[in-house]
Design a protein around this motif. Structure first.
Motif, short mmCIF file in Angstrom:
data_model
loop_
_atom_site.label_atom_id
_atom_site.label_comp_id
_atom_site.label_asym_id
_atom_site.label_seq_id
_atom_site.Cartn_x
_atom_site.Cartn_y
_atom_site.Cartn_z
N VAL A 906 0.30 -1.32 -0.41
CA VAL A 906 -0.35 -0.15 -0.21
C VAL A 906 0.69 1.12 -0.18
O VAL A 906 0.93 2.36 -0.37
CB VAL A 906 -0.83 -0.39 1.20
N SER A 907 1.34 1.45 1.02
CA SER A 907 2.45 2.58 0.49
C SER A 907 3.66 3.18 0.17
O SER A 907 3.51 4.04 -0.87
CB SER A 907 3.82 2.79 2.28
N GLN A 908 4.22 1.62 -1.25
CA GLN A 908 4.62 2.24 -2.09
C GLN A 908 3.18 1.93 -3.55
O GLN A 908 3.55 3.04 -4.50
CB GLN A 908 5.70 1.18 -2.68
N LEU A 909 2.78 1.56 -3.24
CA LEU A 909 1.67 1.75 -4.54
C LEU A 909 1.01 3.48 -4.52
O LEU A 909 0.41 3.81 -5.62
CB LEU A 909 0.96 0.56 -4.88
N SER A 910 0.40 3.46 -3.37
CA SER A 910 0.02 5.12 -3.22
C SER A 910 0.15 5.67 -3.67
O SER A 910 0.13 6.20 -4.54
CB SER A 910 -0.43 4.82 -2.20
N VAL A 911 1.72 5.44 -3.78
CA VAL A 911 2.48 7.41 -4.33
C VAL A 911 2.95 7.54 -5.68
O VAL A 911 1.67 7.87 -6.43
CB VAL A 911 3.92 7.11 -3.99
N LEU A 912 2.39 5.37 -6.28
CA LEU A 912 1.52 5.82 -7.81
C LEU A 912 1.10 5.74 -8.58
O LEU A 912 0.49 6.66 -8.99
CB LEU A 912 2.66 4.13 -8.43
N VAL A 913 0.25 5.63 -7.61
CA VAL A 913 -1.79 5.89 -7.86
C VAL A 913 -1.42 7.39 -8.17
O VAL A 913 -2.53 7.90 -8.74
CB VAL A 913 -2.49 5.31 -7.09
N VAL A 914 -1.20 8.38 -6.79
CA VAL A 914 -1.34 9.90 -6.44
C VAL A 914 -0.56 9.99 -7.70
O VAL A 914 -1.62 11.71 -8.33
CB VAL A 914 -0.81 10.21 -5.57
N GLU A 915 0.54 9.69 -8.33
CA GLU A 915 1.33 10.31 -8.98
C GLU A 915 0.26 10.51 -10.36
O GLU A 915 1.08 11.50 -11.33
CB GLU A 915 2.99 10.38 -9.07
#
Length: 953
Positions: A906-915
Motif C-alpha cells: 500500500v505504501s509504495q503503490l499509493s505514491v504511484l497511483v497519486v502521481e
C-alpha cells in the motif's frame, strides 16, 4: 508376445511418465527452462477440461522430456507405460485414426481429480494401480494381499451404518425452523416443505472487472450457465474425481437444507457422509473433532482405540468419505482466518475426503479466500408465478397451510398486491418465507414492509404464541429483548465467541438477571448446541445467526457506533453488514438519524485513495433496501449507474454492479429505465438494458425495446450480434431476435459472426433448420483452423452425436495454450533449502523481466512471503518498462503476499497511483489500472486503520 508386467518397476516407470506429463502440462516442470522451451514446439498439450489432458507428440520427445525431469525412460518403456494407461488403468483414450506404424502419439489422459490437485492425482494413481493389480502379481513379488473391504471395521457396511446412525442422531432431516415450532406441536421434516431451488455455479469475476468490456452478458453470475436442477447437480457430484464444493448464499437461502439433501443422496449412493457444524469446533481442529468427538459419538464408546482411528482414516484414503461442513461463517474466527484455517486443516489424511461446505456470501467474498479453488454454487431464490414461471412461493405457502388452505390463500393474495412488491421480493428467501408463514398463521395480520419489520413481527408473535406455556408481561418482553440485544452485541464484538456463547459468557452477559437467561432458553431464542471441548461447559447459540444480528441491531441507538475506531470501524467489516441493514429497517429510529447515517456513508472521505469511501457508498445503496424513502435515494442510484456503466477502475465498476443488485429493487428498476432513455452512449445503453431485462426486472418491455432499437441501428456486425445475443437471453421467442439473426446470417461474410449467429439461433430455438446447416457449411468451407474447431464445438453442443463435428475434433488439435502456475510440485524437505538458494541466486542475476517474474513467483510459492520474491514482483509492477507484465504480476502478488506485507504494498503503490492521476498516457493508465486492483485487494484484507496509516507513508 510377452505378458504385460504390473509389478513395482512397471508401476514406477508409469508413474514417472504420468507425473512428467502432468507437471509439463501445468507449467510446473522444474528443469532447464532453455531446454524446455526448445522442446515446447514438439510437445502439444491442451486442457480440454480440468480433468482431461490432450497430448500430441512423438515418443522421442517424451524421452527427452523425461531426461529433463531427471527420470529418464527409454522409448520402449514409454510405450509400455502408455499402454498400461490405456489397457490397465483405463485413463488413456487413443485419438489416432490408425494406431499402427505412426510415430505420432495423440491421446487424451483422464485424471481422477482436477489438474491443480497434483498430490491427489498421484496418490490415486498408486491406489488405482494396486486395486487393479492381479493377486498373483502381488504373490510373485512377495507382497501381502489386501484384505476384503467387507471384513470388520474395514467393511463399507460398518462405516455406512455408522454414518447413517450419526446423521439420524444429529436430526439432519429436520428443518432449522423447528426449534421455534416444536413446542407448539409443529415440526416439519425436509420432505414436507422442501422445494428444489435452481442452482447456479458462481464464476470468479476477476477477469470481468474491465469496464471497457463490450459484452454485458458477463454481467450476472446467473448468465454464466443455465440453472442446474438438483438431479443435474447430483450428477456433477457423482462425476469422477475428488470434489471440493462450496454452497454460498445469504442468510436463510437454503444452504443447510441443500446440504441435508446432499447427505440423503450420499447415503443412497452408499457413500459415507459426515456432518460437521463448524461452529461446534470451538477452536479444535477438524482432525481432532473427527477422531475424538465424532468417532466417539458415532461408535458410542468412551474412548476410541488407535486401531479404529486407523480404520477410519482408511475410509478417507479410499475416497469414500464426504465431509459436509456447515456454516464457515459461524466459526469463532474472522472471515479470512476461518477460510485459511479450514484450508490448512484439509491436509494429510483429511485431504482424501470429498468436501461440501456452506458459507455466507459476504464471508466467502469478503476478502482473501484460501478456498477460492472450490467449485462454488449458490441457490436461486424461490420463484414467483408470473410470466409463466413456476410459483414456488405459492407452492411453499400451500404446503405450510395444507390443513388450513383458506388462510394460505389469503397470504398469497396479500403477497400479490402490487403495493407489497418489496416484501414479496424479500420472502423469496426460504427462511424468511417460513417465518412469514408462521407469523401469519398465528396473527393473520398485515405484511411488514422491511426485513427488520419481518423479524420484529416474528419476535412479537413468538411471545404471543408461547404465552400459555411461558407467560410473559410486556415489561418482561422489553427487558428480555434488551438483554438479548446486549448479549448479541457483546458476542459479535468478540471474535472468539461471535455465534457460540459459552455458559460463562452467557452468565456474565445476563448478570443482572439470570431469570432472563432461563426465559431466553425456554422461548428458544437461545439453545444449547453442545459442550465445550476445552472446558466441558455448555455452549449456546441463538436460534439462527440472523436473529442474533437482529437483536444486536435493536440494541444500537447511535449510528456513530459503526464508525467507531475503538471497534475497528464495523462499517467496513463484512460481519457487521447484516446488523447495519437491519438497523436501517427499524421503525423506532428517527428518520433524521437514518438520513444522517446515509449522509455520513456517501460523503465519507477515507483520505487514502477512495477505496473505503466507495465501500461506504455501496453500503448506503444496500441500505436503501430497508430505507427506500431516503431523500438521497435518487442521487445514490444515479451515481451507481455512472460508476457501473462508465469508465472507472474495475473495483468501482464491480462494486456498483453488486450494489445495484442489493439496493431497493423498485428504485433500481426506475433508475435504470430513466438511464436507458437518456444515455447517449450505445455501450452503456446496451449493458444497462441487459441488466434491467435479464436480472432486475426479467422481460422488462423498455429493456427489450432498447436492445431492439440498438440491433436495428448498429452498423458493426459483431456488435450487432452481441446485442442480439443479449436480446435472446431476455426474450428468446421475440420475433425481432429470430428475424434479425436470420437476416444477419444471410448478409454477413464474416466467418466468426456467422458461426456465433448460427449457434445462438440453434441454442435459443432448438431444431432451427438454418443453424445446423450453416455450421456444417462453415466447417466444410473454411481454411481457418481455429474457426473450424470452434464451429465443430458449437455443432456438438447443438447436436451431441453429429458425425462431422466429432470427426473434426478427433483430427484437430488446439494450439498449445500455456497454463497458469497454480501449484508448484512439492520438493522433498531435504532439497527445499537448496532449491530456494538456487532460485534466490537466479533471481538476483536474471536480467529478463519475464524470467524475473517467473523466478520470483516460484520462489514465493516455495517460501510464502519470501522478501526477495515479493520485492522483485513489486519492482516489476513499479517499473515503466514492463507494461505487458503488470496484470500477471498483480495476480502473482495476490496469490503469494502475506498479510504483514500488505502495508508495504500500500505504501509504495499509493505514491504511484497519486502521481499517475494527472497522466493520461496509455502505459501509465495501464499501470495505474492494475495497481488499483491490487490496492483494492489490500483494502479487502486490511482494517481501515492499518490501510490508511500505510497510505503514502
Amino acid at each position: 508376445m510377452a505378458r504385460p508386467s504390473y509389478g513395482p518397476e512397471a508401476k514406477k516407470r508409469s508413474l514417472h511418465l504420468f507425473t512428467v506429463l502432468l507437471d509439463y502440462a501445468n507449467d510446473e516442470l522444474d528443469c532447464d527452462e532453455v531446454a524446455l522451451d526448445a522442446l515446447r514446439s514438439q510437445m502439444q498439450t491442451y486442457w480440454q477440461s480440468e480433468q482431461r489432458l490432450v497430448v500430441r507428440t512423438k515418443v522421442r520427445f517424451l524421452e527427452a522430456l523425461t531426461k529433463l525431469a531427471n527420470t529418464p525412460l527409454s522409448g520402449g518403456q514409454i510405450k509400455e507405460a502408455l499402454r498400461r494407461f490405456e489397457d490397465f488403468l483405463a485413463i488413456l483414450d487413443d485419438n489416432r485414426p490408425n494406431k499402427g506404424g505412426s510415430e505420432v502419439w495423440h491421446f487424451t489422459l483422464n485424471l481422477w481429480h482436477k489438474r491443480s490437485d497434483r498430490a491427489a492425482n498421484l496418490r490415486q494413481f498408486e491406489q488405482a494401480w494396486e486395486h487393479r493389480r492381479p493377486q498373483k502379481s502381488k504373490q510373485v513379488t512377495g507382497e501381502a494381499p489386501i484384505e476384503s473391504e467387507d471384513s470388520g471395521v474395514d467393511g463399507q457396511d460398518f462405516w455406512w451404518q455408522l454414518c447413517r446412525e450419526s446423521l439420524e442422531a444429529q436430526q439432519y432431516g429436520q428443518l432449522t425452523l423447528n426449534p421455534l415450532t416444536v413446542a407448539d406441536g409443529i415440526a416439519f421434516d425436509v420432505q414436507q416443505l422442501y422445494l428444489p431451488l435452481g442452482l447456479v455455479e458462481r464464476k470468479r469475476r476477476e477477469s470481468r472487472h474491465d469496464s471497457s468490456s463490450a459484452d454485458p452478458q458477463l454481467d450476472e453470475a446467473e448468465d454464466a450457465e443455465s440453472p442446474l436442477s438438483l438431479e443435474a447437480f447430483f450428477e456433477r457430484l457423482q462425476a469422477a474425481g475428488q470434489q471440493r464444493v462450496a454452497i454460498v448464499g445469504e442468510p436463510g437461502a437454503g444452504k443447510t437444507t441443500l446440504l441435508q439433501k446432499i447427505a440423503t443422496w450420499l447415503l443412497e449412493q452408499q457413500s459415507l457422509p459426515i456432518w460437521v457444524s463448524l461452529a461446534d469446533l470451538q477452536g479444535a481442529t477438524l482432525e481432532h473433532y473427527l477422531l475424538h468427538d465424532w468417532l466417539k459419538q458415532a461408535t458410542r464408546k468412551l474412548s476410541v482405540a488407535p486401531e479404529l482411528q486407523e480404520a477410519f482414516a482408511e475410509q478417507f484414503q479410499q475416497g469414500r468419505v464426504w465431509l459436509l461442513l456447515d456454516a464457515i461463517d459461524e466459526m469463532a474466527l474472522d472471515a479470512a482466518t476461518a477460510l485459511t484455517s479450514l484450508s490448512r486443516q484439509l491436509r494429510g489424511w483429511l485431504a482424501d475426503a470429498h468436501v461440501v461446505l456452506t458459507c455466507r456470501s459476504n464471508v466467502w467474498d469478503g476478502g482473501k479466500n484460501a478456498l477460492a479453488a472450490f467449485t462454488t454454487y449458490g441457490n436461486l431464490s424461490f420463484s414467483i408465478g408470473n410470466g409463466g414461471r413456476e410459483d414456488q412461493v405459492g407452492q411453499f405457502i400451500d404446503r405450510w397451510f395444507q390443513d388450513n388452505p383458506s388462510l394460505g390463500d389469503r397470504l398469497r393474495q396479500a403477497l400479490d398486491d402490487p403495493k407489497r412488491k418489496r416484501i414479496s421480493a424479500t420472502v423469496k428467501n426460504p427462511l424468511r418465507l417460513a417465518l412469514l408463514c408462521r407469523t401469519w398463521s398465528l396473527t393473520q395480520g398485515t405484511l411488514p414492509q422491511t426485513k427488520a419489520l419481518l423479524y420484529q413481527q416474528f419476535v412479537e408473535t413468538i411471545y404471543d404464541w408461547k404465552q400459555d406455556r411461558f407467560p410473559t408481561t410486556l415489561t418482561q418482553r422489553q427487558q428480555l429483548n434488551e438483554a438479548l440485544g446486549q448479549v448479541a452485541l457483546q458476542a459479535l464484538l468478540q471474535p472468539e465467541t461471535r455465534f457460540r456463547l459459552s455458559h460463562t459468557f452467557a452468565q456474565t452477559a445476563f448478570a443482572q438477571s439470570l431469570e432472563l437467561m432461563s426465559l431466553a432458553l425456554q422461548l428458544g431464542w437461545l439453545n444449547q448446541v453442545g459442550l465445550s471441548t476445552n472446558t466441558g461447559e455448555k455452549v449456546y447459540a441463538f436460534y439462527h445467526p440472523t436473529f442474533q444480528e437482529y437483536f444486536a441491531a435493536q440494541s444500537l441507538a447511535d449510528w456513530h457506533f459503526f464508525f467507531d475506531p475503538a471497534h475497528a470501524y464495523p462499517v467496513f467489516n463484512p460481519h457487521w453488514r447484516e446488523v447495519i441493514l437491519l438497523w436501517f429497517g427499524r421503525m423506532d429510529i428517527a428518520i433524521a438519524d437514518k438520513e444522517a447515517f446515509i449522509q455520513a456513508l456517501i460523503t465519507f472521505d477515507d483520505r487514502c485513495g477512495g477505496f473505503y469511501s466507495h465501500r461506504a457508498y455501496f453500503l448506503a445503496a444496500a441500505g436503501l433496501a430497508e430505507f427506500p424513502q431516503s431523500i438521497h435515494a435518487q442521487s445514490i442510484l444515479s451515481q451507481l449507474l455512472q460508476w457501473r456503466f462508465g469508465v472507472f477502475p474495475p473495483s468501482v465498476c464491480e462494486g456498483a454492479r453488486v450494489a445495484l443488485l442489493q439496493t431497493d429493487r423498485t428504485l433500481a428498476i426506475a433508475a435504470l429505465e430513466q438511464f436507458i432513455q437518456i444515455t447517449e452512449n450505445p455501450f452503456a445503453r446496451w449493458q444497462s438494458a441487459y441488466t434491467l431485462g435479464k436480472t432486475l426486472d426479467p422481460g422488462n418491455p423498455l429493456a427489450i425495446a432498447a436492445l431492439t432499437q440498438l440491433s436495428d441501428t448498429l452498423q458493426n456486425e459483431t456488435l450487432r450480434l452481441q446485442v442480439l445475443e443479449s436480446l435472446g437471453k431476455i426474450a428468446p421467442d421475440h420475433s425481432v431476435f429470430i428475424q434479425s439473426l436470420e437476416q444477419l446470417l444471410a448478409s454477413t461474410q464474416q466467418g466468426n459472426v456467422r458461426r456465433r449467429a448460427a449457434y445462438s439461433l440453434g441454442k435459443m430455438n432448438a431444431g432451427h433448420p438454418k443453424a445446423i446447416a450453416t455450421l456444417e457449411q462453415i466447417i466444410q468451407s473454411t481454411t481457418n483452423a481455429t474457426l473450424r474447431l470452434r464451429t465443430a464445438e458449437n455443432l456438438l453442443t447443438l447436436d451431441p452425436a453429429h458425425a462431422l463435428a466429432m470427426a473434426v475434433l478427433a483430427s484437430m488439435q488446439k494450439p498449445l495454450a500455456k497454463t497458469s502456475r497454480k501449484r508448484l510440485k512439492a520438493a522433498p524437505s531435504q532439497d527445499l533449502d537448496h532449491l530456494i538458494t538456487t532460485l534466490e541466486h537466479r533471481l538476483a542475476t536474471a536480467t529478463d523481466a519475464a524470467h524475473q517474474r517467473r523466478l520470483a513467483y516460484r520462489l514465493a510459492t516455495l517460501q510464502p512471503g519470501h522478501p526477495q520474491a515479493i520485492d522483485g514482483l513489486l519492482q516489476l509492477l513499479l517499473a515503466k518498462e514492463t507494461p505487458t507484465l503488470y496484470k500477471r504480476v498483480v495476480e502473482d502478488l495476490k496469490a503469494v503476499v502475506l498479510e504483514p506485507q500488505l502495508a508495504k504494498l500500500v505504501s509504495q503503490l499509493s505514491v504511484l497511483v497519486v502521481e499517475a492521476n494527472a497522466s493520461t498516457a496509455h502505459q501509465v493508465a495501464t499501470q495505474r489500472h492494475e495497481c488499483h486492483k491490487l490496492l483494492w485487494y489490500c483494502a479487502q484484507q486490511m482494517s481501515y486503520t492499518a490501510f490508511s496509516h500505510a497510505w503514502c507513508y
